[in-house]
Write an enzyme that holds these catalytic residues in place. Structure first.
Site, PDB file in Angstrom:
ATOM      1  N   GLU A   1       0.939  -1.285   0.063  1.00  0.00           N
ATOM      2  CA  GLU A   1      -0.136   0.031   0.198  1.00  0.00           C
ATOM      3  C   GLU A   1       0.750   1.251   0.091  1.00  0.00           C
ATOM      4  OE1 GLU A   1      -3.213  -0.153   2.831  1.00  0.00           O
ATOM      5  OE2 GLU A   1      -3.472   1.901   2.593  1.00  0.00           O
TER       6      GLU A   1
ATOM      7  N   LYS B   1      -7.269  -1.560  11.367  1.00  0.00           N
ATOM      8  CA  LYS B   1      -6.390  -2.060  10.385  1.00  0.00           C
ATOM      9  C   LYS B   1      -5.352  -1.108  10.041  1.00  0.00           C
ATOM     10  CE  LYS B   1      -5.833  -1.944   5.610  1.00  0.00           C
ATOM     11  NZ  LYS B   1      -5.225  -0.799   4.618  1.00  0.00           N
TER      12      LYS B   1
ATOM     13  N   ASP C   1       4.903 -14.628  11.479  1.00  0.00           N
ATOM     14  CA  ASP C   1       3.801 -15.075  10.821  1.00  0.00           C
ATOM     15  C   ASP C   1       2.647 -14.122  11.168  1.00  0.00           C
ATOM     16  OD1 ASP C   1       1.178 -16.246  10.418  1.00  0.00           O
ATOM     17  OD2 ASP C   1       1.863 -18.076  11.642  1.00  0.00           O
TER      18      ASP C   1
ATOM     19  N   HIS D   1      -2.976  10.569   0.051  1.00  0.00           N
ATOM     20  CA  HIS D   1      -3.436   9.167  -0.418  1.00  0.00           C
ATOM     21  C   HIS D   1      -3.086   9.210  -1.714  1.00  0.00           C
ATOM     22  CE1 HIS D   1      -4.402   4.917   0.701  1.00  0.00           C
ATOM     23  NE2 HIS D   1      -4.896   4.906  -0.541  1.00  0.00           N
TER      24      HIS D   1
HETATM   25  C1  MEV Z   1      -5.808   2.708   4.969  1.00  0.00           C
HETATM   26  O1  MEV Z   1      -4.927   1.566   4.792  1.00  0.00           O
HETATM   27  C2  MEV Z   1      -5.753   2.893   6.743  1.00  0.00           C
HETATM   28  C3  MEV Z   1      -6.530   4.029   7.037  1.00  0.00           C
HETATM   29  O2  MEV Z   1      -7.977   3.599   6.607  1.00  0.00           O
HETATM   30  C4  MEV Z   1      -6.695   3.822   8.827  1.00  0.00           C
HETATM   31  C5  MEV Z   1      -7.582   4.762   9.361  1.00  0.00           C
HETATM   32  O3  MEV Z   1      -8.668   5.108   8.795  1.00  0.00           O
HETATM   33  O4  MEV Z   1      -7.396   5.014  10.528  1.00  0.00           O
HETATM   34  C6  MEV Z   1      -6.179   5.266   6.676  1.00  0.00           C
END
Ligand code: MEV
Length: 435
Positions: A81, A277, A293, A390
């Site tokens: 990413e 995430k 792992d 992004h």
């Molecule tokens: C993107 O990979 C991760 C985010 O969505 C995490 C978040 O929203 O805190 C930017």
């Protein structure tokens, strides 16, 4: 159906697989183009898995300026990413000038279970359990000797009555210390020995009668739920030291929004999942780079996030006595010896780059990368928003999608300094450049 596929040579496997493509020749040449040029290195990679045809490349990068417990690290990260390493690097640099991160491993205890069914008198089993346990320790001596020399071994063994879940269901619940190895093979070998010893003891013991002599072992396996194998990492600084933010926010305005963002992530499962995430963006990248792992690390992280019955964020925020404090508590089981860590040439490079850390030190580094990525993400979300940065990072992917050449890329990067990146905007720009 095909049988015996795994016994085919690599060439024959590729030939077979190529029939699934509209252009078999092209598929074969793409697969082979990713083979390592050094045949010994390729052989090593082939043998990590079964039915290996080729390699699947991911970028290997570094995030500099990670100041953890007063020591600087250059953190290796494997991630596809585009914005993850940039976010980690920015957050690391930001905190490096504010005292860095502090981290500690609270414990590194791991867990394994033997699940079995036994329909006898529970009191009798309990009475014999001290003797049974002795056979466990004795019969696992050949397995545990080396681990004990390294400072680890079996920490405790308990008999748990689980009959409320299933008729006749008991568990041998054991805790282990595996020092610098993740210890999966060590734990599973011990557990299988416990299972054999348990069945033997019950079969031979005169006190057990008739059907009591029968103990049906269902399975013996480590648990990836290791809530005690816990690492804590945090940042802390006087509120005023946060400085001004990109969109003009003062430390007070920023922390007011930040606190609410963390509260929402704690209480709303949709946001909690995305928040976590973002933490695992950083953690997984380090875990992968060091040959650990990542499925195990993800599994325990998410189970731990739901430990009170609700899935919640893994970070905590506080603003006390004018101090901005942001913390991550996350369980993870990592190794720096054994397994892939000492075999994969790139994980060896990663570990050397980190100064060959102990497993505990690596836990602190990986968790801190998680906190840094999450801090970066939440900061961007509550200030300028995520998409601008992004999409800027994603621009090269879009340009590559349209097979842009180097000259077009330079022009596009320059152009999008002023304009919003989108798939269509990039297409239009390239159409203009090309016409
Ligand atoms: C993107 O990979 C991760 C985010 O969505 C995490 C978040 O929203 O805190 C930017």
């Amino acid at each position: 159906m095909i049988s015996g596929f795994s016994k085919l040579s690599k060439e024959d496997k590729i030939k077979f697989v190529s029939t699934y493509f509209t252009d078999p020749g092209k598929a074969v040449s793409i697969l082979k183009s990713f083979w390592h040029k050094d045949t010994e290195a390729q052989k090593l990679l082939d043998e990590f898995s079964e039915n290996t045809l080729s390699n699947y490349f991911f970028p290997f990068g570094v995030a500099p300026n990670f100041l953890i417990n007063d020591r600087f690290y250059l953190v290796p990260m494997v991630i596809e990413e585009s914005s993850v390493i940039a976010a980690a690097s920015n957050a690391a640099k930001y905190w490096a000038s504010r005292g860095g991160f502090k981290a500690e491993v609270i414990s590194s205890v791991k867990v394994g279970q033997v699940h079995f069914i036994w329909n006898g008198d529970k009191n009798r089993l309990q009475r014999h359990f001290t003797e049974i346990k002795k056979t466990f320790y004795l019969n696992t001596e050949p397995i545990t000797a080396n681990m004990i020399k390294r400072g680890g071994g079996i920490l405790s063994i308990e008999l748990l009555d689980k009959k409320d879940l299933l008729e006749g269901y008991y568990q041998i619940f054991a805790r282990f210390e595996t020092v610098d190895s993740m210890g999966a093979n060590f734990i599973n070998s011990c557990l299988e020995e416990f299972a054999t010893s348990l069945k033997d003891y019950i079969r031979k013991e005169e006190d057990f009668q008739g059907s009591e002599k029968e103990c049906k072992v269902i399975m013996s396996i480590l648990s990836n739920y290791t809530p005690e194998c816990l690492v804590r990492t945090y940042t802390d600084c006087p509120l005023a030291d946060l400085g001004m933010f990109d969109d003009g926010d003062t430390p007070e305005t920023f922390s007011w929004k930040f606190e609410r963002a963390i509260h929402i992530a704690r209480n709303d499962v949709y946001r909690a999942t995305t928040h976590n995430k973002g933490i695992f963006n950083g953690i997984d990248a380090v875990v992968l780079a060091t040959g650990n792992d990542f499925r195990a690390v993800e599994a325990v992280g998410h189970a731990y996030a739901a430990r009170d019955g609700n899935y919640r964020s893994l970070t905590h925020f506080s603003l006390e006595n004018g101090h901005f404090h942001y913390e991550l508590n996350v369980p993870m089981s990592l190794g720096t010896v054994g397994g892939l860590t000492s075999l994969h040439p790139m994980s060896k490079i990663s570990l050397e780059l980190l100064g060959n850390p102990s497993a505990k030190e690596l836990m602190m580094i990986a968790a801190t990368a998680g906190l840094a990525n999450n801090f970066g993400a939440v900061t961007t979300l509550v200030t300028k928003g995520i998409q601008r940065g992004h999409m800027k990072m994603h621009l090269l992917n879009i340009l590559n999608h349209f097979n842009a050449n180097e000259e077009e890329k330079i022009k596009a990067i320059d152009y999008f300094k002023q304009y919003k990146v989108s798939f269509n905007a990039v297409r239009e720009l390239l159409e203009n450049l090309r016409s």
